[in-house]
Write a protein that holds these residues in place. Structure first.
Motif, PDB file in Angstrom:
ATOM      1  N   GLN A 114      63.229 111.346 -39.100  1.00  0.00           N
ATOM      2  CA  GLN A 114      64.654 111.636 -38.966  1.00  0.00           C
ATOM      3  C   GLN A 114      65.526 110.385 -38.845  1.00  0.00           C
ATOM      4  O   GLN A 114      66.751 110.481 -38.768  1.00  0.00           O
ATOM      5  CB  GLN A 114      64.883 112.526 -37.744  1.00  0.00           C
ATOM      6  CG  GLN A 114      64.276 113.918 -37.877  1.00  0.00           C
ATOM      7  CD  GLN A 114      64.790 114.619 -39.119  1.00  0.00           C
ATOM      8  OE1 GLN A 114      65.986 114.602 -39.413  1.00  0.00           O
ATOM      9  NE2 GLN A 114      63.875 115.233 -39.867  1.00  0.00           N
ATOM     10  N   VAL A 115      64.909 109.210 -38.828  1.00  0.00           N
ATOM     11  CA  VAL A 115      65.675 107.964 -38.704  1.00  0.00           C
ATOM     12  C   VAL A 115      66.518 107.742 -39.961  1.00  0.00           C
ATOM     13  O   VAL A 115      66.006 107.858 -41.084  1.00  0.00           O
ATOM     14  CB  VAL A 115      64.718 106.769 -38.499  1.00  0.00           C
ATOM     15  CG1 VAL A 115      65.490 105.450 -38.525  1.00  0.00           C
ATOM     16  CG2 VAL A 115      63.962 106.918 -37.193  1.00  0.00           C
ATOM     17  N   PRO A 116      67.814 107.437 -39.831  1.00  0.00           N
ATOM     18  CA  PRO A 116      68.626 107.136 -41.017  1.00  0.00           C
ATOM     19  C   PRO A 116      68.090 105.906 -41.747  1.00  0.00           C
ATOM     20  O   PRO A 116      67.694 104.920 -41.112  1.00  0.00           O
ATOM     21  CB  PRO A 116      70.028 106.866 -40.447  1.00  0.00           C
ATOM     22  CG  PRO A 116      70.027 107.527 -39.103  1.00  0.00           C
ATOM     23  CD  PRO A 116      68.619 107.410 -38.591  1.00  0.00           C
ATOM     24  N   VAL A 117      68.073 105.958 -43.049  1.00  0.00           N
ATOM     25  CA  VAL A 117      67.577 104.831 -43.835  1.00  0.00           C
ATOM     26  C   VAL A 117      68.388 103.567 -43.572  1.00  0.00           C
ATOM     27  O   VAL A 117      67.867 102.453 -43.637  1.00  0.00           O
ATOM     28  CB  VAL A 117      67.599 105.204 -45.334  1.00  0.00           C
ATOM     29  CG1 VAL A 117      67.401 103.975 -46.208  1.00  0.00           C
ATOM     30  CG2 VAL A 117      66.503 106.212 -45.643  1.00  0.00           C
ATOM     31  N   SER A 118      69.664 103.724 -43.263  1.00  0.00           N
ATOM     32  CA  SER A 118      70.512 102.559 -42.994  1.00  0.00           C
ATOM     33  C   SER A 118      70.041 101.751 -41.797  1.00  0.00           C
ATOM     34  O   SER A 118      70.408 100.584 -41.646  1.00  0.00           O
ATOM     35  CB  SER A 118      71.964 102.995 -42.776  1.00  0.00           C
ATOM     36  OG  SER A 118      72.045 103.918 -41.698  1.00  0.00           O
ATOM     37  N   ASP A 119      69.225 102.353 -40.930  1.00  0.00           N
ATOM     38  CA  ASP A 119      68.721 101.644 -39.751  1.00  0.00           C
ATOM     39  C   ASP A 119      67.496 100.790 -40.060  1.00  0.00           C
ATOM     40  O   ASP A 119      67.044 100.031 -39.197  1.00  0.00           O
ATOM     41  CB  ASP A 119      68.351 102.639 -38.648  1.00  0.00           C
ATOM     42  CG  ASP A 119      69.575 103.305 -38.025  1.00  0.00           C
ATOM     43  OD1 ASP A 119      70.697 102.878 -38.355  1.00  0.00           O
ATOM     44  OD2 ASP A 119      69.395 104.236 -37.218  1.00  0.00           O
ATOM     45  N   LEU A 120      66.941 100.907 -41.256  1.00  0.00           N
ATOM     46  CA  LEU A 120      65.708 100.202 -41.596  1.00  0.00           C
ATOM     47  C   LEU A 120      65.998  98.822 -42.183  1.00  0.00           C
ATOM     48  O   LEU A 120      67.079  98.559 -42.709  1.00  0.00           O
ATOM     49  CB  LEU A 120      64.895 101.011 -42.609  1.00  0.00           C
ATOM     50  CG  LEU A 120      64.525 102.449 -42.236  1.00  0.00           C
ATOM     51  CD1 LEU A 120      63.640 103.048 -43.325  1.00  0.00           C
ATOM     52  CD2 LEU A 120      63.827 102.501 -40.879  1.00  0.00           C
ATOM     53  N   SER A 121      64.995  97.951 -42.106  1.00  0.00           N
ATOM     54  CA  SER A 121      65.094  96.647 -42.749  1.00  0.00           C
ATOM     55  C   SER A 121      65.015  96.814 -44.260  1.00  0.00           C
ATOM     56  O   SER A 121      64.643  97.879 -44.775  1.00  0.00           O
ATOM     57  CB  SER A 121      63.951  95.743 -42.287  1.00  0.00           C
ATOM     58  OG  SER A 121      62.703  96.252 -42.764  1.00  0.00           O
ATOM     59  N   GLY A 122      65.328  95.733 -44.993  1.00  0.00           N
ATOM     60  CA  GLY A 122      65.310  95.801 -46.449  1.00  0.00           C
ATOM     61  C   GLY A 122      63.946  96.162 -47.004  1.00  0.00           C
ATOM     62  O   GLY A 122      63.827  96.981 -47.927  1.00  0.00           O
ATOM     63  N   GLY A 123      62.895  95.555 -46.454  1.00  0.00           N
ATOM     64  CA  GLY A 123      61.556  95.854 -46.935  1.00  0.00           C
ATOM     65  C   GLY A 123      61.163  97.297 -46.704  1.00  0.00           C
ATOM     66  O   GLY A 123      60.536  97.937 -47.567  1.00  0.00           O
ATOM     67  N   ASN A 124      61.542  97.848 -45.570  1.00  0.00           N
ATOM     68  CA  ASN A 124      61.224  99.245 -45.279  1.00  0.00           C
ATOM     69  C   ASN A 124      62.081 100.201 -46.098  1.00  0.00           C
ATOM     70  O   ASN A 124      61.621 101.288 -46.476  1.00  0.00           O
ATOM     71  CB  ASN A 124      61.372  99.517 -43.782  1.00  0.00           C
ATOM     72  CG  ASN A 124      60.229  98.914 -42.984  1.00  0.00           C
ATOM     73  OD1 ASN A 124      59.100  99.373 -43.068  1.00  0.00           O
ATOM     74  ND2 ASN A 124      60.519  97.872 -42.218  1.00  0.00           N
ATOM     75  N   GLN A 125      63.304  99.816 -46.389  1.00  0.00           N
ATOM     76  CA  GLN A 125      64.117 100.624 -47.297  1.00  0.00           C
ATOM     77  C   GLN A 125      63.475 100.695 -48.679  1.00  0.00           C
ATOM     78  O   GLN A 125      63.430 101.754 -49.309  1.00  0.00           O
ATOM     79  CB  GLN A 125      65.527 100.037 -47.407  1.00  0.00           C
ATOM     80  CG  GLN A 125      66.370 100.230 -46.165  1.00  0.00           C
ATOM     81  CD  GLN A 125      67.757  99.637 -46.325  1.00  0.00           C
ATOM     82  OE1 GLN A 125      68.040  98.920 -47.287  1.00  0.00           O
ATOM     83  NE2 GLN A 125      68.635  99.926 -45.374  1.00  0.00           N
ATOM     84  N   GLN A 126      62.934  99.555 -49.125  1.00  0.00           N
ATOM     85  CA  GLN A 126      62.283  99.558 -50.441  1.00  0.00           C
ATOM     86  C   GLN A 126      61.030 100.442 -50.429  1.00  0.00           C
ATOM     87  O   GLN A 126      60.716 101.095 -51.427  1.00  0.00           O
ATOM     88  CB  GLN A 126      61.921  98.120 -50.845  1.00  0.00           C
ATOM     89  CG  GLN A 126      61.412  97.969 -52.273  1.00  0.00           C
ATOM     90  CD  GLN A 126      62.514  98.075 -53.312  1.00  0.00           C
ATOM     91  OE1 GLN A 126      63.570  98.642 -53.062  1.00  0.00           O
ATOM     92  NE2 GLN A 126      62.260  97.534 -54.488  1.00  0.00           N
ATOM     93  N   LYS A 127      60.343 100.495 -49.305  1.00  0.00           N
ATOM     94  CA  LYS A 127      59.182 101.377 -49.197  1.00  0.00           C
ATOM     95  C   LYS A 127      59.604 102.852 -49.272  1.00  0.00           C
ATOM     96  O   LYS A 127      58.884 103.690 -49.825  1.00  0.00           O
ATOM     97  CB  LYS A 127      58.441 101.110 -47.886  1.00  0.00           C
ATOM     98  CG  LYS A 127      57.719  99.769 -47.837  1.00  0.00           C
ATOM     99  CD  LYS A 127      57.062  99.567 -46.477  1.00  0.00           C
ATOM    100  CE  LYS A 127      56.378  98.218 -46.378  1.00  0.00           C
ATOM    101  NZ  LYS A 127      55.756  98.015 -45.044  1.00  0.00           N
ATOM    102  N   VAL A 128      60.759 103.168 -48.717  1.00  0.00           N
ATOM    103  CA  VAL A 128      61.270 104.536 -48.810  1.00  0.00           C
ATOM    104  C   VAL A 128      61.557 104.884 -50.272  1.00  0.00           C
ATOM    105  O   VAL A 128      61.250 105.996 -50.739  1.00  0.00           O
ATOM    106  CB  VAL A 128      62.531 104.713 -47.944  1.00  0.00           C
ATOM    107  CG1 VAL A 128      63.183 106.074 -48.211  1.00  0.00           C
ATOM    108  CG2 VAL A 128      62.193 104.575 -46.466  1.00  0.00           C
TER     109      VAL A 128
END
Length: 504
Positions: free
Chosen positions: A397-411
């Motif tokens: 449920q964590v908003p993607v905007s809260d993630l680092s760039g590398g973790n956003q790319q994994k999403v």
């Protein structure tokens, strides 16, 4: 002021610049002399863009010194002083298409009369005089949206010169030009040089550097490597400086290609993009194909046409016997195409939605029943990818905007994998991520290959391309080489630059 300083338009020495833990420039420097056309080359991440941002006053170096004609660079806040020293014509135009040429030339500098009203007649006269001075043949009343790429560049150069700058940075100026346009641009550069203008020319095409530049500077891994006259540094030496390899070094271990009797799963036949790039290739089950090339190669246009992000003007894409509808992302998804796009922020993510919502966006049928989505099933589906891809998030449920760039790319990668794709297209999949995230993302390729799917890796990063069975190299919109795994870094870089090292 010394004679040497008088002969130098700009000099940067001992420049260091960090962005968090990333070292963008490490004791780097450059000196550009009056009247020359000076090339700046290097692989992605070498520090070229950071140097340009410092030379144009958009950022300040952490340490080091920048001088113009021997005098310290202006304060960052004094934009007018910077414009009098230097201007940059970027690959992405800064011309406002809804305004006329005249309005673009004197934006926020309109000639005003009594009561503050703009004197349109005087504005157009000034615009005509400016363009005539620099031999730019464009109608000042014409909307900028009607200009060609070449004309927009000339207008931007004229606008820069109108502030008083005689030092122009050209950032990949030929990336969107055809051969005739490139020739005219080079003629214009020569004419402007004769009028006292100095250029810093950034390009991935070594043949252009040989044709137009006097001196070349090579950056690698945030450092200055070499500066020399172009006539004294052949193409092989430039490529070696860019890669850090001696020309005689061998490359990667050869990877066994897919079995010759493996089924052909993807066929791209006579594809022609809106920009004119062309490609044809076939891929067998379990095959990983690289698509590489420089800034104007057309590799991104081809990839976006394959997945439906852009509509090609001709040709077909077939996946497991199904011909995809041109320019249709929904049809590509239905046919089993997964995508990691080039720009994750604009094309890959909805930042305010959760990790689970982003991961499952393209597979509603897998997380619902009778037209109703199940939050529990959605979260369970997403948790599997959070674990498999080591996404650092406290929960789905964590908003993607809260993630680092590398973790956003994994999403983004998780969403591409959510539909068990038959064809997985990865466009610059490791851009802007750390080493550990890069390993995780590229490790996915082996998993997808193992299932018999096809992977298309579109990148000019050598680490991205090492996982490929073969690499198709594009130069100016055409596939010019098909290189099997086992290539040397120098050979692949040279091919992307349009260079044959066997004949240099």
């Amino acid at each position: 002021m010394t004679n040497e300083e008088q002969a130098t338009v700009v000099e940067a020495t001992g420049i260091c610049k960090r962005f968090g833990p990333t070292v963008a420039l490490d004791r780097a420097g450059i000196a550009v002399r009056v009247g020359e056309t000076h090339a700046l080359v290097g692989r992605n991440g070498a520090g070229k863009s950071t140097l340009v941002s410092l030379l144009t006053g958009l950022q300040a170096p952490d340490t080091g010194r920048i001088t113009f004609a021997g005098r310290p660079a202006p304060p960052l806040g004094d934009r007018d002083a910077w414009r009098r020293q230097v201007a940059c014509v970027y690959q992405k135009s800064t011309i406002i298409p809804t305004l006329t040429v005249a309005e673009n030339l004197f934006l926020n500098r309109h000639d005003r009369g009594a009561g503050g009203l703009i004197r349109w007649g005087a504005l157009r006269r000034s615009a005509r005089e400016l363009l005539a001075t620099w031999s730019v043949e464009v109608d000042v009343d014409r909307p900028a949206s009607e200009l060609t790429v070449e004309q927009r560049q000339f207008v931007e150069i004229a606008r820069a010169l109108s502030f008083g700058a005689r030092f122009i940075i050209l950032d990949e100026p030929t990336a969107q030009l055809d051969g005739t346009g490139i020739t005219r641009l080079f003629d214009r550069i020569a004419a402007l040089r004769a009028q006292g203008v100095t250029f810093l020319f950034i390009s991935h095409h070594l043949q252009e550097i040989e044709e137009i530049c006097d001196v070349v500077t090579v950056f690698r891994d945030a450092r200055h490597i070499v500066t020399a006259p172009v006539a004294e540094l052949d193409r092989g030496a430039i490529v070696a400086a860019m890669t850090g390899e001696d020309i005689s070094l061998t490359g990667d271990t050869h990877r066994a290609p897919p079995a010759t009797d493996a089924a052909v799963r993807v066929v791209v036949r006579d594809l022609v993009t809106a920009s004119g790039a062309q490609a044809s290739f076939e891929a067998r089950a379990g095959e990983v194909i690289g698509l590489a090339g420089g800034g104007a190669s057309g590799k991104f246009e081809v990839a976006e046409a394959v997945v439906g992000l852009a509509r090609p003007t001709a040709g077909t894409v077939t996946v497991d016997g199904r011909t995809l509808r041109r320019g249709s992302v929904p049809d590509a998804l239905a046919a089993g195409v997964g995508l990691v796009p080039q720009d994750r922020h604009r094309q890959g993510l909805v930042p305010l939605l959760s990790v689970a919502e982003n991961v499952t966006m393209t597979v509603p049928d897998r997380i619902g029943r009778r037209g109703l989505l199940s939050p529990a099933r959605r979260d369970a589906f997403a948790r599997r990818f959070i674990t498999d891809l080591a996404i650092k998030a406290s929960g789905p449920q964590v908003p993607v905007s809260d993630l680092s760039g590398g973790n956003q790319q994994k999403v983004v990668m998780a969403r591409a994998l959510a539909g068990d794709p038959k064809l997985l297209v990865l466009i610059t999949p490791t851009a802007g991520v750390d080493v550990r995230s890069k390993q995780t993302l590229l490790g996915v390729v082996e998993q997808v290959r193992g299932r018999g799917s096809v992977v298309l890796v579109v990148s000019d990063e050598l680490d991205d391309l090492r996982v490929c069975d073969r690499v198709l190299v594009m130069v100016r919109g055409r596939v010019v080489r098909d290189i099997p795994s086992g290539w040397r870094d120098n050979d692949l870089v040279a091919a992307m630059e349009g260079v044959d090292l066997d004949h240099v």
